[in-house]
Design a protein around this motif. Structure first.
Motif, short mmCIF file in Angstrom:
data_model
loop_
_atom_site.label_atom_id
_atom_site.label_comp_id
_atom_site.label_asym_id
_atom_site.label_seq_id
_atom_site.Cartn_x
_atom_site.Cartn_y
_atom_site.Cartn_z
N SER A 29 -50.36 74.68 59.24
CA SER A 29 -50.94 73.79 58.23
C SER A 29 -50.09 72.53 58.18
O SER A 29 -48.85 72.60 58.13
CB SER A 29 -50.99 74.47 56.86
OG SER A 29 -49.69 74.72 56.36
N VAL A 30 -50.77 71.39 58.19
CA VAL A 30 -50.10 70.08 58.19
C VAL A 30 -50.65 69.28 57.01
O VAL A 30 -51.80 68.83 57.05
CB VAL A 30 -50.34 69.32 59.51
CG1 VAL A 30 -49.62 67.97 59.48
CG2 VAL A 30 -49.89 70.15 60.71
N PRO A 31 -49.89 69.11 55.93
CA PRO A 31 -50.40 68.37 54.78
C PRO A 31 -50.45 66.87 55.07
O PRO A 31 -49.51 66.29 55.58
CB PRO A 31 -49.39 68.69 53.68
CG PRO A 31 -48.12 69.00 54.40
CD PRO A 31 -48.53 69.64 55.70
N VAL A 32 -51.59 66.27 54.75
CA VAL A 32 -51.81 64.84 54.96
C VAL A 32 -52.13 64.21 53.62
O VAL A 32 -53.14 64.56 52.99
CB VAL A 32 -52.96 64.60 55.98
CG1 VAL A 32 -53.26 63.13 56.12
CG2 VAL A 32 -52.59 65.21 57.33
N PRO A 33 -51.31 63.28 53.12
CA PRO A 33 -51.51 62.76 51.76
C PRO A 33 -52.80 61.95 51.60
O PRO A 33 -53.28 61.32 52.55
CB PRO A 33 -50.27 61.88 51.53
CG PRO A 33 -49.74 61.59 52.88
CD PRO A 33 -50.11 62.74 53.76
N ILE A 34 -53.34 61.98 50.39
CA ILE A 34 -54.48 61.16 49.99
C ILE A 34 -53.93 60.15 48.97
O ILE A 34 -53.64 60.53 47.84
CB ILE A 34 -55.60 61.99 49.34
CG1 ILE A 34 -55.93 63.22 50.19
CG2 ILE A 34 -56.84 61.13 49.12
CD1 ILE A 34 -56.87 64.20 49.50
N PRO A 35 -53.77 58.90 49.34
CA PRO A 35 -53.15 57.94 48.42
C PRO A 35 -53.94 57.78 47.13
O PRO A 35 -55.17 57.70 47.14
CB PRO A 35 -53.15 56.63 49.23
CG PRO A 35 -53.27 57.05 50.66
CD PRO A 35 -54.10 58.29 50.65
N ASP A 36 -53.22 57.77 46.01
CA ASP A 36 -53.80 57.47 44.69
C ASP A 36 -55.00 58.36 44.37
O ASP A 36 -56.04 57.88 43.92
CB ASP A 36 -54.21 56.00 44.61
CG ASP A 36 -53.05 55.06 44.89
OD1 ASP A 36 -51.95 55.32 44.36
OD2 ASP A 36 -53.23 54.09 45.64
#
Length: 349
Positions: A29-36
């Protein structure tokens, strides 16, 4: 239900980005941020193939998201150039956003359900149609017009989304052998939402269909039709045929106990349907907007901004349409919604 992504849950509670984790041999699993965004991150899953990798979902199209994805893959010994397939659970920005860039770098094939591909055709006058849709639901012109400014930059982002190279139907096995990943069509959150079962590793990638803590937004978007809540409730039965060893959602954290979580979601929507029906019975002729304003949300209606109000109205409309399909309420023909209860029919149990 039991939480298995303990580090993910801890990171969720502390509002941090969770670590990259090996879930099974050959699966990370690779977490990818969602800005704001209150969802904070998308959990992209990397699956080792005989040659290269397949990704389940891609993440939001932003530089910080791209860096997290590339750094995460590097941490497990791969690069974006090793990606051969991107299997998309659904075409929302936080799942499909980076797919076009991944394909440009690696030549990966992007796969999604045909019904999801159909949602990527943008009708002309989209912003104006949103205003018309909201006023038909009962919004004032001033409330509806707030959406125009919000959508000013939306068209360009939408048009940059990847269109599919590969159409994936229910039951398909889109990856080359020996990969044992099977697609499960689960419409509701979107028309072409897909879950994926990895039979070798005994896990199910559930996208936004089943999350451990929150209920996915089930709504009727502007221009949409049908009974998406009915589709979602039926789709919950679709994933109930097997109990995977672990559930791998696209947000929050991993867990076990899919059947228990399914029952909790069904109970949530029974409660919401009863609440919506009670609101109509208390105020005959109420618009969808008026009904939405009376329902229980995570924060007061007065505190919801234009985006969240549109989502709330869309979800309320989906519940009212499902009640209409059940014969419990009826919407009068006219320029604005006017809902009334059907007399002699008991409320939702």
């Amino acid at each position: 239900m039991k939480v298995t992504g303990v580090l993910q849950q801890r990171a969720w509670a502390t509002r941090e980005l969770p670590p990259v984790e090996q879930v099974r041999p050959g699966l990370w699993s690779v977490p990818v941020p969602i800005p704001d965004n209150p969802l904070r991150y998308t959990l992209v899953y990397a699956v080792r193939l005989a040659r290269g990798l397949a990704l389940v979902d891609a993440g939001w199209a932003a530089e910080t998201s791209w860096r997290s994805l590339t750094d995460g893959l590097a941490g497990i010994g791969y690069a974006v150039t090793d990606v051969r397939f991107v299997l998309v659970t659904h075409a929302h920005m936080d799942h499909l956003g980076l797919a076009a860039r991944i394909r440009e770098v690696s030549g990966a094939a992007v796969g999604m359900h045909p019904a999801e591909a159909a949602t990527l055709t943008l009708p002309p006058g989209r912003a104006e149609s949103v205003v018309g849709w909201l006023t038909r639901r009962g919004a004032s012109r001033a409330d509806a017009a707030e959406q125009i400014e919000r959508m000013a930059g939306w068209r360009a982002a939408f048009e940059a989304l990847a269109r599919p190279d590969l159409l994936v139907e229910h039951g398909d096995r889109p990856l080359p052998a020996p990969a044992a990943i099977r697609a499960v069509w689960t419409p509701g959150h979107t028309p072409g939402h897909l879950c994926f079962v990895d039979e070798e590793r005994d896990v199910m990638f559930t996208g936004d269909h089943v999350l451990p803590r929150i209920s996915p937004n089930i709504s009727v978007p502007p221009g949409g039709a049908g009974d998406p809540l009915g589709d979602f409730l039926s789709s919950l039965s679709t994933v109930d045929h097997a109990e995977p060893g672990e559930v791998l959602p696209a947000h929050e954290y991993r867990f076990t106990g899919l059947a228990a979580r399914r029952e909790a979601l069904l109970a949530h929507h029974r409660t919401r349907l009863a609440e919506a029906e009670a609101a109509v019975r208390a105020d005959p002729g109420a618009s969808t907007w008026a009904v939405a304003a009376t329902l229980s949300w995570s924060r007061p209606w007065s505190a919801l901004g234009p985006v969240l109000r549109q989502f709330a109205v869309g979800e309320t409309y989906a519940h009212l349409l499902h009640l209409a399909a059940l014969g419990r309420v009826v919407n009068q023909d006219g320029p604005r919604d006017a809902w009334s209860a059907v007399h002699g029919v008991s409320t939702v149990a």
